[in-house]
Design an enzyme around this catalytic site. Structure first.
Site, PDB file in Angstrom:
ATOM      1  N   TRP A 491       0.814  -1.226   0.000  1.00  9.68           N
ATOM      2  CA  TRP A 491       0.000   0.000   0.000  1.00  9.68           C
ATOM      3  C   TRP A 491       0.849   1.279   0.000  1.00  9.68           C
ATOM      4  O   TRP A 491       0.417   2.309   0.485  1.00  9.68           O
ATOM      5  CB  TRP A 491      -0.975   0.009   1.188  1.00  9.68           C
ATOM      6  CG  TRP A 491      -1.785  -1.233   1.291  1.00  9.68           C
ATOM      7  CD1 TRP A 491      -2.825  -1.619   0.488  1.00  9.68           C
ATOM      8  CD2 TRP A 491      -1.625  -2.296   2.247  1.00  9.68           C
ATOM      9  NE1 TRP A 491      -3.320  -2.843   0.882  1.00  9.68           N
ATOM     10  CE2 TRP A 491      -2.594  -3.289   1.958  1.00  9.68           C
ATOM     11  CE3 TRP A 491      -0.755  -2.505   3.314  1.00  9.68           C
ATOM     12  CZ2 TRP A 491      -2.717  -4.456   2.692  1.00  9.68           C
ATOM     13  CZ3 TRP A 491      -0.874  -3.676   4.045  1.00  9.68           C
ATOM     14  CH2 TRP A 491      -1.847  -4.629   3.735  1.00  9.68           C
ATOM     15  N   HIS A 492       2.034   1.203  -0.582  1.00  8.61           N
ATOM     16  CA  HIS A 492       2.921   2.373  -0.615  1.00  8.61           C
ATOM     17  C   HIS A 492       3.043   2.941  -2.028  1.00  8.61           C
ATOM     18  O   HIS A 492       4.104   3.435  -2.414  1.00  8.61           O
ATOM     19  CB  HIS A 492       4.308   2.003  -0.074  1.00  8.61           C
ATOM     20  CG  HIS A 492       4.311   1.599   1.367  1.00  8.61           C
ATOM     21  ND1 HIS A 492       5.426   1.084   2.003  1.00  8.61           N
ATOM     22  CD2 HIS A 492       3.322   1.628   2.311  1.00  8.61           C
ATOM     23  CE1 HIS A 492       5.125   0.813   3.267  1.00  8.61           C
ATOM     24  NE2 HIS A 492       3.855   1.129   3.474  1.00  8.61           N
ATOM     25  N   TYR A 493       1.980   2.869  -2.804  1.00  6.78           N
ATOM     26  CA  TYR A 493       2.027   3.384  -4.175  1.00  6.78           C
ATOM     27  C   TYR A 493       2.177   4.905  -4.154  1.00  6.78           C
ATOM     28  O   TYR A 493       1.753   5.589  -3.222  1.00  6.78           O
ATOM     29  CB  TYR A 493       0.783   2.959  -4.953  1.00  6.78           C
ATOM     30  CG  TYR A 493      -0.528   3.252  -4.270  1.00  6.78           C
ATOM     31  CD1 TYR A 493      -1.179   4.464  -4.464  1.00  6.78           C
ATOM     32  CD2 TYR A 493      -1.127   2.313  -3.425  1.00  6.78           C
ATOM     33  CE1 TYR A 493      -2.377   4.740  -3.841  1.00  6.78           C
ATOM     34  CE2 TYR A 493      -2.325   2.586  -2.790  1.00  6.78           C
ATOM     35  CZ  TYR A 493      -2.943   3.793  -3.001  1.00  6.78           C
ATOM     36  OH  TYR A 493      -4.130   4.070  -2.369  1.00  6.78           O
ATOM     37  N   HIS A 494       2.800   5.429  -5.207  1.00  7.22           N
ATOM     38  CA  HIS A 494       3.122   6.853  -5.249  1.00  7.22           C
ATOM     39  C   HIS A 494       3.359   7.276  -6.692  1.00  7.22           C
ATOM     40  O   HIS A 494       3.382   6.451  -7.599  1.00  7.22           O
ATOM     41  CB  HIS A 494       4.356   7.154  -4.386  1.00  7.22           C
ATOM     42  CG  HIS A 494       5.539   6.293  -4.707  1.00  7.22           C
ATOM     43  ND1 HIS A 494       5.653   4.981  -4.254  1.00  7.22           N
ATOM     44  CD2 HIS A 494       6.665   6.519  -5.439  1.00  7.22           C
ATOM     45  CE1 HIS A 494       6.789   4.460  -4.686  1.00  7.22           C
ATOM     46  NE2 HIS A 494       7.413   5.372  -5.416  1.00  7.22           N
TER      47      HIS A 494
END
Length: 552
Positions: A491-494
């Site tokens: 859940w660390h999309y950027h």
């Protein structure tokens, strides 16, 4: 036949464990979460005027948006628009033990977590609640690594960076108390050479450390929404259930050379009524809607590749070819086991940072078990069986693989389409192979022996849930295949509106006056082991910087 016997044995074992009291659940009732004092300036969007003026309009009351709004309100009139509700009346959101339930109990309208699936088929989630993803995540808090600051494209005032981190930490960061699983993971990491032991620290350091947590000792969550306590109440209004449709743009030749300016936003309330929020002279619209929401709003406002916007019938305000490009997601790979010992719910508290770009973390959960088998000898229990499951996972540095975000609809409530292209760059795959090999070493450590089941003749093994690690962990091709087959998200999309392509070094949208982005959509690399610390710092940091700019 073997599979049927194995399933039967598993079910029987779980029943025995239940009778012995090994499988257990917490009987503690959720704490009553009293609304904080700052709730007085938070209202449903239906209560707002159809038109009003502000110095700053912030779209997205998430991880960066809340500290940004609190800071700017010290001197200026601020409107913070959040598409979701407040977290404080939702026990699962506010509780450590409600983490998994929050991520799985989703709907298309107002659930705090909004699910989406990448084009590769990897399930993911985004926050839809005041506090954003900091209100639905696992709570791990750790500052960014040196590489992030060097490669971000921004010129940082490191003194202000440290002060901004500390401002956040005083309010919502706690030292976690390690219990069975996290203690074992700490010992295993040190046993397999993830040195040195750095103790409890919020800094990013190679080795093994205990990080901070946004859950306090009672298990209560503290998200970026709590940072609104610092706001000047007379200068801020927060609208919840306010869905921003687009940024209002106008032609305005100026000395800056840009002939397009943001003048406000249009948002819709729960009753479907439209509201116009407009900015005063020298004011700004700031998008803090996240790596999915901010690029999506740029598209819907007419900022993006001309030919692409035309296919959707969106009037083009600015031909900006890189909106939605350079999207990234850090892949997660790992294993899960059912241990034969009592286990607690624990989210990420310990991390091992390796020299070769892998971050090793772990969690344990007590989850309901539903057997596919039916027996005339066992009546359906009045309450479900609960099974402890422990997980060891690795996240890679970066990543380097580049994805793409595009619209799925002109309705802002519908998630955009995103493809992250996991492991398309060989460097990411190599890091995953190294990280999963280290998980194999952890499983073979003495610290993990108590989590193996005993079999006949003294044999011991792990009972895996899902895919186990390959037997031949020395084979690069086999390990690479495992990485591809078992990829999931942490859940660390950027990215999607990165510095130097869509925004400048002040996070202002290139070619548009009075429009800025302050969130993870501007990142080209994920900061440290978890981005939430740096996103909250960024909100505070940029707020202070903007206040100084206005004082000149």
């Amino acid at each position: 036949m073997t599979k049927r016997i194995d399933s039967s044995l598993l079910y029987t074992a779980l029943v025995v464990l239940l009778l012995l009291g090994v499988v257990h659940r917490s009987n503690a009732r959720p704490r009553v979460n009293r609304p904080p004092g700052f709730m007085r300036f938070i209202s449903n969007a239906t209560d707002f005027a159809s038109e009003d003026y502000y110095d700053y309009i912030i779209v997205g009351g998430g991880t960066a948006g809340c500290p940004l709004a609190a800071t700017l309100s010290q001197s200026f009139r601020v409107l913070l628009l959040e598409r979701g509700g407040v977290p404080y009346n939702r026990p699962n959101v506010m509780s450590h033990d409600g983490f998994l339930t929050t991520l799985t109990d989703v709907n298309n309208f107002d659930s705090p977590a909004q699910s989406f699936i990448s084009e590769e088929g990897v399930p993911n989630a985004r926050g839809r609640v005041l506090g954003g993803s900091s209100a639905i995540n696992a709570g791990f808090y750790s500052r960014a690594d040196k590489q992030f600051f060097e490669n971000s494209g921004l010129v940082w005032d490191l003194s202000s960076v440290n002060q901004s981190y500390e401002w956040v930490e005083r309010a919502i960061v706690f030292r976690p108390q390690l219990r069975t699983w996290q203690t074992a993971i700490r010992d295993a990491l040190l046993e397999v050479g993830v040195h040195p032991f750095n103790g409890f620290t919020l800094e990013h350091k190679v080795g093994t450390k205990i990080g901070g947590s946004t859950f306090d000792r009672t298990g209560r969550r503290h998200s970026s929404a709590d940072l609104l306590r610092y706001a000047r109440s007379s200068n801020i209004r927060v609208a919840v259930y306010a869905t921003v449709e687009r940024v209002l743009l106008a032609s305005s030749p100026s000395v800056s050379g840009s002939n397009v300016s943001a003048i406000g936003v249009v948002y819709r309330d729960q009753l479907g009524r439209f509201h116009h929020a407009l900015i005063r002279d020298r004011g700004e619209v700031i998008l803090s809607a996240g790596a999915l929401g901010s690029p999506q709003l740029l598209f819907l406002s007419g900022i993006g590749p001309r030919s692409y916007l035309s296919t959707w019938g969106i009037p083009v305000a600015l031909d900006q070819p890189h909106v939605g490009d350079f999207v990234y997601d850090n892949p997660r790979n790992g294993i899960s086991i059912v241990p034969p010992v009592p286990m607690e719910n624990s989210l990420i508290q310990v991390v091992g940072v390796t020299e070769d770009g892998a971050f090793l973390e772990a969690a344990s959960n007590v989850i309901p078990f539903a057997s596919p088998l039916h027996s005339v000898f066992i009546r359906a229990p009045a309450s479900p069986l609960y099974v402890p499951v422990t997980t060891i996972m690795e996240k890679i540095l970066g990543p380097v693989s580049i994805g793409l975000l595009r619209l799925a609809s002109t309705d802002v409530r519908i998630n955009p389409v995103v493809r992250f292209n996991y492991f398309s760059d060989p460097q990411d795959l190599e890091r995953c192979v190294n990280g999963t090999r280290k998980i194999g070493e952890i499983l073979r450590s003495r610290a993990m022996q108590d989590f193996m089941i005993r079999e006949w003749f003294g044999n011991r093994r792990f009972r895996f849930v899902g895919a186990p690690l390959p037997v031949d962990q020395s084979n690069d091709l086999v390990m690479a295949d495992f990485c591809r087959r078992t990829v999931s998200t942490i859940w660390h999309y950027h990215g999607g509106a990165v510095v130097g392509k869509v925004v400048d070094s002040d996070l202002k949208v290139i070619g548009v006056n009075s429009l800025r982005l302050v969130d993870g959509s501007t990142f080209n690399i994920s900061p440290g082991t978890n981005p939430q610390a740096t996103l909250m710092m960024l909100g505070r940091y940029m707020g202070l910087k903007m206040l100084r700019e206005r004082m000149r």
